[in-house]
Motif scaffolding. Structure first.
Motif, PDB file in Angstrom:
ATOM      1  N   PHE A 182       0.813  -1.214   0.000  1.00 12.53           N
ATOM      2  CA  PHE A 182       0.000   0.000   0.000  1.00 12.53           C
ATOM      3  C   PHE A 182       0.848   1.267   0.000  1.00 12.53           C
ATOM      4  CE2 PHE A 182      -2.586  -3.380   1.833  1.00 12.53           C
ATOM      5  CZ  PHE A 182      -3.745  -3.271   1.076  1.00 12.53           C
ATOM      6  N   ASP A 183       2.158   1.118   0.251  1.00 17.12           N
ATOM      7  CA  ASP A 183       3.044   2.278   0.149  1.00 17.12           C
ATOM      8  C   ASP A 183       3.435   2.572  -1.290  1.00 17.12           C
ATOM      9  OD1 ASP A 183       4.401  -0.184   0.232  1.00 17.12           O
ATOM     10  OD2 ASP A 183       6.296   0.791   0.718  1.00 17.12           O
ATOM     11  N   ASN A 184       3.099   1.650  -2.236  1.00 12.05           N
ATOM     12  CA  ASN A 184       3.389   1.879  -3.642  1.00 12.05           C
ATOM     13  C   ASN A 184       2.595   3.075  -4.166  1.00 12.05           C
ATOM     14  OD1 ASN A 184       2.811   1.267  -6.728  1.00 12.05           O
ATOM     15  ND2 ASN A 184       4.688   0.178  -6.158  1.00 12.05           N
ATOM     16  N   THR A 186       0.903   3.497  -6.719  1.00 11.83           N
ATOM     17  CA  THR A 186      -0.399   3.226  -7.334  1.00 11.83           C
ATOM     18  C   THR A 186      -1.540   3.407  -6.342  1.00 11.83           C
ATOM     19  OG1 THR A 186      -0.164   0.867  -6.857  1.00 11.83           O
ATOM     20  CG2 THR A 186       0.550   1.625  -9.031  1.00 11.83           C
ATOM     21  N   TRP A 187      -1.223   3.366  -5.060  1.00 20.21           N
ATOM     22  CA  TRP A 187      -2.205   3.625  -4.015  1.00 20.21           C
ATOM     23  C   TRP A 187      -2.098   5.089  -3.580  1.00 20.21           C
ATOM     24  CZ3 TRP A 187      -5.894   0.215  -2.566  1.00 20.21           C
ATOM     25  CH2 TRP A 187      -5.699  -1.135  -2.880  1.00 20.21           C
ATOM     26  N   THR A 188      -3.195   5.822  -3.690  1.00 16.40           N
ATOM     27  CA  THR A 188      -3.221   7.229  -3.296  1.00 16.40           C
ATOM     28  C   THR A 188      -3.571   7.343  -1.815  1.00 16.40           C
ATOM     29  OG1 THR A 188      -3.885   7.940  -5.505  1.00 16.40           O
ATOM     30  CG2 THR A 188      -4.308   9.462  -3.694  1.00 16.40           C
ATOM     31  N   LYS A 189      -2.689   8.010  -1.086  1.00 19.07           N
ATOM     32  CA  LYS A 189      -2.923   8.217   0.352  1.00 19.07           C
ATOM     33  C   LYS A 189      -3.496   9.619   0.552  1.00 19.07           C
ATOM     34  CE  LYS A 189       0.499   6.072  -0.261  1.00 19.07           C
ATOM     35  NZ  LYS A 189       0.913   5.110  -1.345  1.00 19.07           N
ATOM     36  N   THR A 190      -4.695   9.707   1.131  1.00 21.41           N
ATOM     37  CA  THR A 190      -5.369  10.981   1.305  1.00 21.41           C
ATOM     38  C   THR A 190      -5.544  11.252   2.793  1.00 21.41           C
ATOM     39  OG1 THR A 190      -6.555  10.698  -0.781  1.00 21.41           O
ATOM     40  CG2 THR A 190      -7.421  12.336   0.758  1.00 21.41           C
ATOM     41  N   ARG A 191      -4.840  12.277   3.274  1.00 24.26           N
ATOM     42  CA  ARG A 191      -4.830  12.624   4.698  1.00 24.26           C
ATOM     43  C   ARG A 191      -4.522  11.391   5.546  1.00 24.26           C
ATOM     44  NH1 ARG A 191      -8.532  15.492   2.039  1.00 24.26           N
ATOM     45  NH2 ARG A 191     -10.144  13.902   2.285  1.00 24.26           N
ATOM     46  N   ALA A 192      -3.606  10.588   5.024  1.00 27.95           N
ATOM     47  CA  ALA A 192      -3.191   9.356   5.694  1.00 27.95           C
ATOM     48  C   ALA A 192      -1.843   8.937   5.132  1.00 27.95           C
ATOM     49  CB  ALA A 192      -4.221   8.250   5.496  1.00 27.95           C
ATOM     50  N   SER A 193      -1.193   8.027   5.808  1.00 33.62           N
ATOM     51  CA  SER A 193       0.087   7.499   5.335  1.00 33.62           C
ATOM     52  C   SER A 193       0.108   5.992   5.550  1.00 33.62           C
ATOM     53  CB  SER A 193       1.253   8.145   6.086  1.00 33.62           C
ATOM     54  OG  SER A 193       1.178   7.850   7.474  1.00 33.62           O
ATOM     55  N   ILE A 194       1.074   5.336   4.916  1.00 37.97           N
ATOM     56  CA  ILE A 194       1.260   3.896   5.066  1.00 37.97           C
ATOM     57  C   ILE A 194       2.615   3.632   5.717  1.00 37.97           C
ATOM     58  CG2 ILE A 194       1.621   1.722   3.851  1.00 37.97           C
ATOM     59  CD1 ILE A 194      -1.272   2.518   3.882  1.00 37.97           C
ATOM     60  N   THR A 195       2.587   2.880   6.807  1.00 38.51           N
ATOM     61  CA  THR A 195       3.821   2.381   7.410  1.00 38.51           C
ATOM     62  C   THR A 195       3.970   0.932   6.971  1.00 38.51           C
ATOM     63  OG1 THR A 195       3.454   3.798   9.333  1.00 38.51           O
ATOM     64  CG2 THR A 195       5.115   2.061   9.528  1.00 38.51           C
ATOM     65  N   PRO A 196       4.933   0.645   6.095  1.00 39.85           N
ATOM     66  CA  PRO A 196       4.990  -0.699   5.509  1.00 39.85           C
ATOM     67  C   PRO A 196       5.660  -1.721   6.412  1.00 39.85           C
ATOM     68  CG  PRO A 196       6.723   0.660   4.577  1.00 39.85           C
ATOM     69  CD  PRO A 196       5.929   1.562   5.492  1.00 39.85           C
ATOM     70  N   ASN A 197       5.236  -2.980   6.249  1.00 42.17           N
ATOM     71  CA  ASN A 197       5.922  -4.137   6.820  1.00 42.17           C
ATOM     72  C   ASN A 197       6.167  -4.006   8.328  1.00 42.17           C
ATOM     73  OD1 ASN A 197       6.040  -4.977   4.122  1.00 42.17           O
ATOM     74  ND2 ASN A 197       8.053  -4.039   3.836  1.00 42.17           N
ATOM     75  N   VAL A 198       5.066  -3.774   9.073  1.00 45.47           N
ATOM     76  CA  VAL A 198       5.201  -3.578  10.521  1.00 45.47           C
ATOM     77  C   VAL A 198       4.554  -4.683  11.342  1.00 45.47           C
ATOM     78  CG1 VAL A 198       5.424  -1.076  10.389  1.00 45.47           C
ATOM     79  CG2 VAL A 198       3.144  -2.105  10.531  1.00 45.47           C
ATOM     80  N   ILE A 199       3.892  -5.644  10.665  1.00 47.31           N
ATOM     81  CA  ILE A 199       3.223  -6.714  11.398  1.00 47.31           C
ATOM     82  C   ILE A 199       3.267  -7.980  10.547  1.00 47.31           C
ATOM     83  CG2 ILE A 199       0.920  -6.172  10.479  1.00 47.31           C
ATOM     84  CD1 ILE A 199      -0.214  -6.903  13.254  1.00 47.31           C
ATOM     85  N   TYR A 255      -4.191  -2.129  10.775  1.00 43.89           N
ATOM     86  CA  TYR A 255      -3.299  -2.960   9.973  1.00 43.89           C
ATOM     87  C   TYR A 255      -4.077  -3.524   8.767  1.00 43.89           C
ATOM     88  CZ  TYR A 255      -0.429  -2.830  14.174  1.00 43.89           C
ATOM     89  OH  TYR A 255       0.306  -2.408  15.269  1.00 43.89           O
ATOM     90  N   ILE A 256      -3.461  -3.476   7.589  1.00 45.74           N
ATOM     91  CA  ILE A 256      -4.113  -3.973   6.383  1.00 45.74           C
ATOM     92  C   ILE A 256      -3.140  -4.812   5.571  1.00 45.74           C
ATOM     93  CG2 ILE A 256      -5.847  -2.146   6.202  1.00 45.74           C
ATOM     94  CD1 ILE A 256      -4.023  -0.702   4.225  1.00 45.74           C
ATOM     95  N   TRP A 257      -3.719  -5.724   4.781  1.00 45.15           N
ATOM     96  CA  TRP A 257      -2.888  -6.616   3.956  1.00 45.15           C
ATOM     97  C   TRP A 257      -3.772  -7.288   2.919  1.00 45.15           C
ATOM     98  CZ3 TRP A 257      -2.674 -12.122   3.401  1.00 45.15           C
ATOM     99  CH2 TRP A 257      -1.503 -12.609   2.791  1.00 45.15           C
ATOM    100  N   GLY A 258      -3.263  -7.477   1.728  1.00 43.80           N
ATOM    101  CA  GLY A 258      -3.886  -8.352   0.746  1.00 43.80           C
ATOM    102  C   GLY A 258      -5.235  -7.931   0.211  1.00 43.80           C
ATOM    103  N   THR A 259      -5.269  -6.832  -0.565  1.00 45.77           N
ATOM    104  CA  THR A 259      -6.510  -6.448  -1.231  1.00 45.77           C
ATOM    105  C   THR A 259      -6.714  -7.295  -2.489  1.00 45.77           C
ATOM    106  OG1 THR A 259      -6.712  -4.175  -0.431  1.00 45.77           O
ATOM    107  CG2 THR A 259      -7.582  -4.605  -2.588  1.00 45.77           C
ATOM    108  N   GLN A 260      -7.966  -7.613  -2.761  1.00 41.92           N
ATOM    109  CA  GLN A 260      -8.294  -8.366  -3.980  1.00 41.92           C
ATOM    110  C   GLN A 260      -9.576  -7.808  -4.582  1.00 41.92           C
ATOM    111  OE1 GLN A 260      -7.130 -12.450  -4.514  1.00 41.92           O
ATOM    112  NE2 GLN A 260      -9.275 -13.071  -4.633  1.00 41.92           N
TER     113      GLN A 260
END
Length: 458
Positions: free
Chosen positions: A133-135, A137-150, A279-284
């Motif tokens: 989600f830090d790529n 291609t994903w637009t972060k709006t008034r938010a951020s992604i902290t990758p690979n934390v869990i 925490y998020i992972w694996g969108t389909q």
């Protein structure tokens, strides 16, 4: 007097392997249970003959080798063909990848129960970078992604965290676009786990009916769905992870948006604190009315090939009579296909599924390549899983579903067309009845009515 075999729902031992101790038998819902030293075992009616084919994907034998219990699957030789890798859930609740042409024995992620073998139609995950989600291609709006934390459900440190910023009275989310086609039904899923926030909202934001969203409470499993959805669901994956799913039908052919929102417990519009998140992972994203097991992607969409599970018949087949039994859990009926099919022409179906009026089952026979009998379509919407038995006799056809006899009718067949291969949840033209097969057995004679009723009883 009915004879019984004892098998363990917990261990799967044969009778000889059961532990010593006092045995107490109980009648429960027309089934018998044996309690031996506080362990409970199911007691299954004994069939007067052994099946010549028995592929019990959902069961296992457990034997003691003098030092430890060893668990082995209860299966005959069978063939799995699938031109791609594919995922399944293992006994520990983790998402694993099966190699090309390898079976997928899947388990209940919460209980560890062995469910059976996955058989699925071809599906495509339309979303690239499904775990990243830090790529960009994903637009972060008034938010951020902290990758690979869990640690995510694949057992790797690949889970990200969606974190709100401190903007005032507004939405905090991550989103991206895809090309939608009017009239096509899409299903969006994501795995999520509560952190400081416990409510995740997923939505189709454009080119779909208004209110195509759902709020998922990751602590209580409660879902609050908008009116624009066809359906929504949440599945516990264990260890606080849930798979959240929404389904809606596109109303326009244009660029559409999928969105994952944070919710502070009362609204998606709030003032963030700059540190809270989920925490998020694996969108389909799939062009389908139901979700399928997760297919990971990177730079492009990925298509998982369909499964073909089959068993060759040799001398086991009796052209005069026989009984075909299958136990399975459907996920999606794909048009008109076979619950049990054969290698012959496309109409030579032992058990036939039809989604034209919901979920229907009938039994068919073919003699000399000509369809000679087809029972009325039996609609069975009252059960999440099915035990089905088709009995073929000279001049008679019977069908049992979940402990009920639903077909008992004459036919004109005196000798059945030779069947050299059984197709499980698939018909000869490749159409797959997506689901989980737990048990398949072939008996080379017509079982008695009492045996049929006992074998199919839920």
């Amino acid at each position: 007097m009915t004879n019984f075999n004892i098998y363990s729902s917990k261990f799967g031992q044969s009778t000889d392997d059961l532990p010593e101790g006092e045995v107490n038998l109980y009648l429960t819902n027309e089934r018998i249970q044996a309690v031996i030293d506080s362990n409970t075992y199911n007691v299954e009616p004994r069939i007067s003959i052994e099946p010549t084919l028995s592929t019990q994907f959902g069961k296992s034998n457990t034997r003691y080798n003098g030092e430890e219990w060893i668990t082995e699957p209860v299966t005959d030789t069978y063939t799995v063909t699938r031109a791609s890798t594919a995922t399944y859930v293992d006994a520990a609740g983790r998402i694993r990848t099966a190699a090309v042409n390898k079976p997928r024995y899947t388990f209940n992620p919460e209980t560890g129960e062995r469910l059976g073998s996955l058989v699925e139609e071809q599906r495509t995950n339309l979303v690239s970078w499904s775990e990243d989600f830090d790529n960009a291609t994903w637009t972060k709006t008034r938010a951020s992604i902290t990758p690979n934390v869990i640690v995510a459900l694949d057992g790797n440190l690949t889970g990200d965290k969606l974190v709100e910023d401190s903007s005032t009275n507004t939405a905090h989310h991550v989103n991206r676009t895809f090309s939608a086609t009017s009239g096509t039904t899409y299903t969006l899923t994501i795995y999520a786990k509560a952190a400081e926030r416990s409510i995740l909202v997923i939505a189709f934001a454009t080119q779909f009916p208004a209110n195509s969203f759902a709020n998922f409470n990751l602590l209580t499993r409660a879902i609050t769905a908008g009116g624009g959805l066809v359906s929504s669901s949440v599945t516990s994956m264990g260890n606080g992870w849930y798979r959240c799913s929404i389904t809606s039908t596109a109303s326009s052919t244009a660029t559409a948006t999928i969105v994952h929102y944070l919710n502070n417990g009362s609204s998606i519009l709030y003032t963030g604190d700059g540190i809270s998140g989920i925490y998020i992972w694996g969108t389909q994203l799939e062009a389908s009315s139901t979700p399928s097991p997760y297919t990971p992607t990177q730079a492009t969409s990925v298509t998982r090939a369909s499964d073909a599970v089959s068993r060759v018949l040799g001398d086991e087949f009796n052209p005069s009579e026989g009984s075909f039994y299958i136990e399975y859990t459907p996920n999606k009926l794909t048009g008109v296909g076979a619950i049990l099919g054969t290698n012959s022409d496309n109409t030579n179906l032992i058990l036939h599924g039809d989604d034209s009026a919901g979920f229907g089952i009938d039994t068919r026979t073919v003699s000399g390549g000509v369809l000679t009998y087809s029972s009325p379509l039996i609609t069975r919407l009252d059960a999440p899983s099915f035990k089905i038995l088709s009995v073929l006799e000279q001049g008679r056809q019977k069908l049992f579903i979940n402990g009920d006899k639903v077909v008992d009718a004459p036919n004109t067949v005196t000798s059945y067309q030779p069947i050299s291969e059984i197709l499980i949840l698939r018909r000869a033209n490749g159409v797959v009845e997506t689901g989980i097969c737990k048990d398949f057995r072939y008996y080379p004679r017509a079982l008695s009515e009492s045996e049929c009723l006992a074998l199919t009883k839920l």
